[in-house]
Design a protein around this motif. Sequence first.
Motif, mmCIF file in Angstrom:
data_model
loop_
_atom_site.group_PDB
_atom_site.id
_atom_site.type_symbol
_atom_site.label_atom_id
_atom_site.label_comp_id
_atom_site.label_asym_id
_atom_site.label_seq_id
_atom_site.Cartn_x
_atom_site.Cartn_y
_atom_site.Cartn_z
ATOM 1 N N SER A 27 0.841 -1.196 0.000
ATOM 2 C CA SER A 27 0.000 0.000 0.000
ATOM 3 C C SER A 27 0.876 1.246 0.000
ATOM 4 C CB SER A 27 -0.886 0.006 1.253
ATOM 5 O OG SER A 27 -0.076 0.199 2.409
ATOM 6 N N ASP A 28 0.277 2.391 -0.299
ATOM 7 C CA ASP A 28 1.035 3.645 -0.299
ATOM 8 C C ASP A 28 1.650 3.932 1.068
ATOM 9 O OD1 ASP A 28 0.813 4.318 -2.938
ATOM 10 O OD2 ASP A 28 -0.903 5.649 -2.670
ATOM 11 N N SER A 29 0.911 3.676 2.145
ATOM 12 C CA SER A 29 1.447 3.966 3.476
ATOM 13 C C SER A 29 2.640 3.067 3.791
ATOM 14 C CB SER A 29 0.368 3.822 4.554
ATOM 15 O OG SER A 29 -0.135 2.502 4.588
ATOM 16 N N ASP A 30 2.580 1.807 3.361
ATOM 17 C CA ASP A 30 3.725 0.914 3.548
ATOM 18 C C ASP A 30 4.914 1.366 2.706
ATOM 19 O OD1 ASP A 30 2.403 -0.694 5.356
ATOM 20 O OD2 ASP A 30 1.794 -2.182 3.857
ATOM 21 N N LEU A 31 4.646 1.836 1.485
ATOM 22 C CA LEU A 31 5.727 2.313 0.621
ATOM 23 C C LEU A 31 6.384 3.567 1.188
ATOM 24 C CD1 LEU A 31 4.194 1.696 -2.905
ATOM 25 C CD2 LEU A 31 6.137 0.507 -1.884
ATOM 26 N N VAL A 32 5.606 4.439 1.814
ATOM 27 C CA VAL A 32 6.168 5.631 2.455
ATOM 28 C C VAL A 32 7.099 5.203 3.586
ATOM 29 C CG1 VAL A 32 5.591 7.640 3.885
ATOM 30 C CG2 VAL A 32 4.303 7.189 1.794
ATOM 31 N N TRP A 33 6.675 4.235 4.376
ATOM 32 C CA TRP A 33 7.493 3.727 5.483
ATOM 33 C C TRP A 33 8.777 3.100 4.953
ATOM 34 C CZ3 TRP A 33 9.177 -1.123 7.118
ATOM 35 C CH2 TRP A 33 9.695 -1.164 8.420
ATOM 36 N N ILE A 34 8.660 2.272 3.908
ATOM 37 C CA ILE A 34 9.832 1.629 3.308
ATOM 38 C C ILE A 34 10.781 2.690 2.739
ATOM 39 C CG2 ILE A 34 10.619 0.165 1.393
ATOM 40 C CD1 ILE A 34 9.467 -1.488 3.642
ATOM 41 N N SER A 35 10.236 3.721 2.117
ATOM 42 C CA SER A 35 11.062 4.793 1.557
ATOM 43 C C SER A 35 11.862 5.488 2.658
ATOM 44 C CB SER A 35 10.183 5.799 0.818
ATOM 45 O OG SER A 35 10.964 6.834 0.295
ATOM 46 N N ALA A 36 11.215 5.763 3.780
ATOM 47 C CA ALA A 36 11.917 6.389 4.904
ATOM 48 C C ALA A 36 13.004 5.462 5.446
ATOM 49 C CB ALA A 36 10.924 6.751 6.012
ATOM 50 N N ALA A 85 18.892 3.968 5.768
ATOM 51 C CA ALA A 85 19.939 3.003 5.415
ATOM 52 C C ALA A 85 20.969 3.637 4.471
ATOM 53 C CB ALA A 85 19.319 1.767 4.778
ATOM 54 N N LEU A 86 20.501 4.389 3.494
ATOM 55 C CA LEU A 86 21.424 5.029 2.554
ATOM 56 C C LEU A 86 22.262 6.111 3.245
ATOM 57 C CD1 LEU A 86 19.063 5.287 -0.538
ATOM 58 C CD2 LEU A 86 21.047 3.783 -0.279
ATOM 59 N N GLU A 89 27.517 7.719 5.527
ATOM 60 C CA GLU A 89 28.291 8.118 6.704
ATOM 61 C C GLU A 89 29.415 7.120 6.972
ATOM 62 O OE1 GLU A 89 25.277 8.477 9.710
ATOM 63 O OE2 GLU A 89 24.573 10.400 8.936
ATOM 64 N N GLN A 90 29.112 5.834 6.841
ATOM 65 C CA GLN A 90 30.143 4.813 7.051
ATOM 66 C C GLN A 90 31.227 4.912 5.979
ATOM 67 O OE1 GLN A 90 27.930 1.149 7.185
ATOM 68 N NE2 GLN A 90 27.575 1.305 9.385
ATOM 69 N N SER A 91 30.818 5.192 4.754
ATOM 70 C CA SER A 91 31.778 5.345 3.673
ATOM 71 C C SER A 91 32.694 6.537 3.928
ATOM 72 C CB SER A 91 31.034 5.518 2.349
ATOM 73 O OG SER A 91 31.940 5.697 1.295
ATOM 74 N N LEU A 92 32.131 7.636 4.398
ATOM 75 C CA LEU A 92 32.938 8.816 4.710
ATOM 76 C C LEU A 92 33.889 8.537 5.861
ATOM 77 C CD1 LEU A 92 30.384 11.747 4.363
ATOM 78 C CD2 LEU A 92 32.392 11.311 2.939
ATOM 79 N N ALA A 93 33.420 7.801 6.865
ATOM 80 C CA ALA A 93 34.254 7.489 8.020
ATOM 81 C C ALA A 93 35.452 6.628 7.605
ATOM 82 C CB ALA A 93 33.438 6.770 9.091
#
Length: 141
Positions: free
Chosen positions: A92-101, A106-107, A112-116
């Motif tokens: 559903s759209d609400s699940d996709l919004v949650w997954i997007s966040a 994660a990204l 941040e880990q790559s910069l460190a």
Amino acid sequence: MADLRKRFGELLAGHRRRRGMTQEDLAEAAGLSVDMISKIEAGATGARFPTIERLAQAVQVDPAELFTSHLPAGSMNRGAFGEISSKLSSLSDSDLVWISALLDVALRRGREQSLAKTKRPSGRTVAKSTRSPVLARKKNG
């Protein structure tokens, strides 16, 4: 051809469910009968371009999205990406919004880990090697 109709029908059904629509809702929004929606989703019949456009508009996707998610030879749909894409198509759209966040977090963490990793103990940033580890090993080994 039957395989294409089946994939199209599965994608249409996934987008319909993601929008929280019943077959009746989709039929009304696209100006088709419930029987026709049922046949299209089952892959028992195909749809002409004007109908595809109305169905895509009803489920609020670009018409191309009704053809792309499960292409076995498509480079973007091989492996993990294809599996994830398939799973996302039925949410559903609400699940996709949650997954997007969740993906954003994660990204951001990955960046941040790559910069460190590229920072020296003194705090200065160093350039990452553009050589692949395999090539570096061959050259050094």
